[in-house]
Write a protein that holds these residues in place. Structure first.
Motif, short mmCIF file in Angstrom:
data_model
loop_
_atom_site.label_atom_id
_atom_site.label_comp_id
_atom_site.label_asym_id
_atom_site.label_seq_id
_atom_site.Cartn_x
_atom_site.Cartn_y
_atom_site.Cartn_z
N ILE A 211 -43.23 20.65 -26.45
CA ILE A 211 -43.68 20.87 -27.84
C ILE A 211 -42.48 21.00 -28.78
O ILE A 211 -42.54 20.55 -29.93
CB ILE A 211 -44.59 22.14 -27.93
N VAL A 212 -41.39 21.57 -28.30
CA VAL A 212 -40.17 21.65 -29.10
C VAL A 212 -39.63 20.26 -29.37
O VAL A 212 -39.29 19.91 -30.52
CB VAL A 212 -39.11 22.52 -28.40
N ASP A 213 -39.55 19.45 -28.33
CA ASP A 213 -38.98 18.11 -28.49
C ASP A 213 -39.86 17.22 -29.36
O ASP A 213 -39.36 16.41 -30.15
CB ASP A 213 -38.78 17.47 -27.11
N ALA A 214 -41.17 17.39 -29.26
CA ALA A 214 -42.08 16.61 -30.12
C ALA A 214 -41.83 16.94 -31.58
O ALA A 214 -41.76 16.05 -32.44
CB ALA A 214 -43.53 16.90 -29.75
N GLY A 215 -41.67 18.23 -31.88
CA GLY A 215 -41.41 18.61 -33.26
C GLY A 215 -40.11 18.07 -33.79
O GLY A 215 -40.04 17.55 -34.92
N MET A 216 -39.06 18.15 -32.99
CA MET A 216 -37.76 17.68 -33.46
C MET A 216 -37.75 16.16 -33.63
O MET A 216 -37.07 15.63 -34.51
CB MET A 216 -36.67 18.11 -32.49
N ARG A 217 -38.51 15.47 -32.82
CA ARG A 217 -38.57 14.00 -32.96
C ARG A 217 -39.47 13.60 -34.13
O ARG A 217 -39.23 12.58 -34.78
CB ARG A 217 -39.04 13.37 -31.65
N GLN A 218 -40.52 14.39 -34.40
CA GLN A 218 -41.30 14.13 -35.60
C GLN A 218 -40.41 14.29 -36.83
O GLN A 218 -40.48 13.49 -37.77
CB GLN A 218 -42.49 15.09 -35.70
N LEU A 219 -39.58 15.32 -36.84
CA LEU A 219 -38.66 15.53 -37.95
C LEU A 219 -37.76 14.32 -38.15
O LEU A 219 -37.54 13.87 -39.28
CB LEU A 219 -37.82 16.78 -37.69
N ARG A 220 -37.26 13.77 -37.06
CA ARG A 220 -36.33 12.64 -37.15
C ARG A 220 -37.02 11.38 -37.65
O ARG A 220 -36.41 10.59 -38.38
CB ARG A 220 -35.70 12.40 -35.77
N THR A 221 -38.26 11.17 -37.27
CA THR A 221 -38.93 9.91 -37.62
C THR A 221 -39.74 9.98 -38.91
O THR A 221 -39.96 8.96 -39.56
CB THR A 221 -39.87 9.47 -36.48
N GLU A 222 -40.17 11.19 -39.30
CA GLU A 222 -41.05 11.32 -40.46
C GLU A 222 -40.50 12.21 -41.56
O GLU A 222 -41.14 12.36 -42.60
CB GLU A 222 -42.41 11.85 -40.02
N ALA A 223 -39.33 12.81 -41.33
CA ALA A 223 -38.74 13.75 -42.30
C ALA A 223 -39.71 14.90 -42.59
O ALA A 223 -39.72 15.47 -43.68
CB ALA A 223 -38.34 13.05 -43.60
N PHE A 224 -40.52 15.24 -41.62
CA PHE A 224 -41.56 16.25 -41.77
C PHE A 224 -41.83 16.85 -40.40
O PHE A 224 -41.60 16.22 -39.37
CB PHE A 224 -42.84 15.61 -42.32
N MET A 225 -42.32 18.08 -40.38
CA MET A 225 -42.76 18.70 -39.14
C MET A 225 -43.94 19.61 -39.46
O MET A 225 -43.94 20.30 -40.47
CB MET A 225 -41.64 19.51 -38.50
N HIS A 226 -44.93 19.58 -38.58
CA HIS A 226 -46.10 20.44 -38.74
C HIS A 226 -45.66 21.91 -38.76
O HIS A 226 -44.75 22.32 -38.05
CB HIS A 226 -47.06 20.19 -37.57
N ASN A 227 -46.34 22.72 -39.57
CA ASN A 227 -45.88 24.10 -39.79
C ASN A 227 -45.90 24.94 -38.52
O ASN A 227 -44.98 25.72 -38.27
CB ASN A 227 -46.72 24.77 -40.87
N ARG A 228 -46.93 24.85 -37.71
CA ARG A 228 -46.96 25.61 -36.46
C ARG A 228 -45.77 25.23 -35.58
O ARG A 228 -45.12 26.09 -34.98
CB ARG A 228 -48.28 25.36 -35.72
N VAL A 229 -45.46 23.95 -35.55
CA VAL A 229 -44.35 23.49 -34.72
C VAL A 229 -43.02 23.93 -35.32
O VAL A 229 -42.06 24.22 -34.59
CB VAL A 229 -44.41 21.96 -34.52
N ARG A 230 -42.93 24.02 -36.64
CA ARG A 230 -41.70 24.56 -37.26
C ARG A 230 -41.43 25.96 -36.73
O ARG A 230 -40.29 26.32 -36.45
CB ARG A 230 -41.84 24.58 -38.79
N MET A 231 -42.48 26.78 -36.62
CA MET A 231 -42.30 28.13 -36.10
C MET A 231 -41.85 28.11 -34.65
O MET A 231 -40.98 28.90 -34.24
CB MET A 231 -43.60 28.92 -36.25
N ILE A 232 -42.41 27.19 -33.87
CA ILE A 232 -42.07 27.11 -32.45
C ILE A 232 -40.61 26.68 -32.26
O ILE A 232 -39.87 27.29 -31.48
CB ILE A 232 -43.02 26.13 -31.73
#
Length: 466
Positions: free
Chosen positions: A317-338
């Motif tokens: 779940i950590v890696d999914a969030g960091m890769r979403q950030l890289r590809t979309e310049a965005f991250m879901h808020n729950r995942v930001r906390m994680i």
């Protein structure tokens, strides 16, 4: 005539400074290197498109958005003289650096006989207007929310008559490209900018997703977010317009639907709460809000930090969030906390390193909101997560992405792996991992061990202060 200096208010409608100062305004935007030094490519791209849309709106009304480069304390008096403007208006920002800049600009204008006019616009209630009974700013969100929720909100301002300078501004400076400003184009996709895009996004959200927001907002695969955060960052939609539409939607429904709309509205209050915190505590951008936490012995491990940034920690779940950030310049808020909890409590790395990475990568980076979020996760901020409550990244993944849908979307190595295997990745043997997903890494730290290390680290810091 008046010039209106646009900063984080890239719109015509519901723009307090544009509408309420005397005289018909023309717009002005100044590219300031000292501000650009803190920018990231995704935000620059979004801002430039918003400026294009804003210029088109000015021109449609026979006016112009003027564009200049340099120090606003020099540029604004010069432009006021060129266009014979008696006033220069702008809407306030609430960081310490913004306040210092505003004071310099106001003094420079007065020196030239031009009247500066600053307006409250970016949030519903000005800092200092919602306080405890003793008159102090709130440090606990719940109490702030109760007063914010019940406080009357102003109505949106209409678009004023604009200054007719279209013919005088022929050959006006074009809006630059991201490369012109010295940035490489971002790797990530950036959402559409401008007021029309913001209103379309808002209306789509209020049509359906807002009614399931309360139950679905923590599940990243649901995609139940408003998508308005970059528009709030750059002010392509006014907060009064937004809140009015949300209240209208709330008042048209009952029961669980109404509760869900209220929950979304509370997120607007969170943003405002953190803005108030920043205004009264400008040092929190670089310092812990809780001073007793200054003795925390953060670890300096460039390799662990780099793995976190790449999304190669071995915690799905950590890696999914960091890769979403890289590809979309965005991250879901729950995942930001994680991911923030993982950096500070599992890797024991200073929250400031994470904040800087987010500042560079997020299209919606907002100083007050992001700083508040990072210090919440690190247990150093106001109304923060208690230091002894440490997210288990595997439990968080299983709870909020049970089918692994979000994880599989962004971690391609796990796309064909059973969710049970994904959520037990930390317990598998090397052979089991090799058989399930040979290209996905093993966990880079042991969560249980690092949890104990984090508790000890915080308890030492607290003990030193006592």
């Amino acid at each position: 005539m008046r010039l209106h200096w646009h900063r984080r208010d890239l719109r015509l409608a519901d723009n307090r400074g544009l509408a309420e100062a005397p005289d018909s305004p023309a717009g002005l935007f100044v590219f300031d290197d000292r501000v650009l030094d803190h920018a990231g490519p995704p935000r620059v791209v979004f801002m430039l498109e918003a400026l294009e849309r804003l210029r088109a709106a000015y021109r449609k009304r026979g006016s112009e958005l003027l564009v200049r480069y340099g120090d606003p304390a020099s540029v604004l008096p010069e432009m006021a003289d060129r266009y014979d403007a008696e006033f220069v208006s702008w809407n306030r920002d609430y960081s310490g650096l913004a306040n210092e800049r505003d004071d310099r600009v106001a003094n420079a204008l007065r020196d030239e006989g031009v009247t500066p006019q600053k307006f409250h616009d970016a949030i519903c209630h000005e800092p200092g207007s919602i306080t405890t009974n003793a008159g102090d700013p709130y440090s606990v969100y719940t109490y702030f929310w109760k007063k914010w929720r019940d406080r009357p909100k102003d109505e949106p301002d209409p678009v004023p008559e604009l200054a007719d300078i279209g013919s005088e501004a022929d050959g006006e400076t074009p809006i630059p490209t991201v490369g012109d400003l010295g940035f490489d184009p971002p790797d990530a996709s950036v959402p559409p900018a401008g007021t029309d895009a913001a209103r379309e996004r808002l209306e789509a959200f209020l049509e359906e997703d807002v009614f399931r927001y309360d139950e679905a907002r923590d599940y990243p695969a649901e995609g139940c977010t408003s998508g308005l955060s970059p528009h709030l960052k750059f002010g392509t939609i006014g907060i009064r317009e937004l809140d009015r539409r949300v209240r209208e939607t709330r008042d048209a429904v009952e029961g669980e639907k109404r509760e869900s709309v209220v929950e979304f509205r509370s997120q607007l209050a969170w943003r405002e709460f953190y803005t108030h915190v920043l205004y009264f505590n400008p040092e929190v951008v670089t310092e812990n809000y809780k001073t007793y936490e200054n003795g925390i012995e953060w670890e300096d491990d460039p390799e662990l930090l780099a793995a976190w940034k790449r999304g190669e920690t071995g915690y799905p779940i950590v890696d999914a969030g960091m890769r979403q950030l890289r590809t979309e310049a965005f991250m879901h808020n729950r995942v930001r906390m994680i991911v923030a909890s993982f950096l500070t409590k599992d890797l024991l790395i200073d929250w400031r390193a994470g904040y800087e990475h987010f500042r560079e990568r997020l299209v919606d980076h907002d100083t007050a909101n992001d700083n508040g979020g990072w210090q919440w996760a690190a247990s150093t901020g106001t109304d923060a997560q208690p230091y002894f409550r440490i997210f288990n990244p595997m439990t968080q993944g299983e709870r909020y992405d049970p089918d692994g849908e979000y994880i599989k979307t962004y971690v391609s190595e796990l796309s064909g792996v059973d969710p049970e295997v994904i959520h037990s990745w930390h317990e598998l043997t090397p052979t089991q991992r090799e058989n399930a997903a040979p290209d996905y890494p093993a966990p880079i730290v042991d969560h249980s061990e690092r949890r104990e290390a984090a508790l000890s680290m915080f308890e030492r810091a607290r003990g030193e202060d006592s």
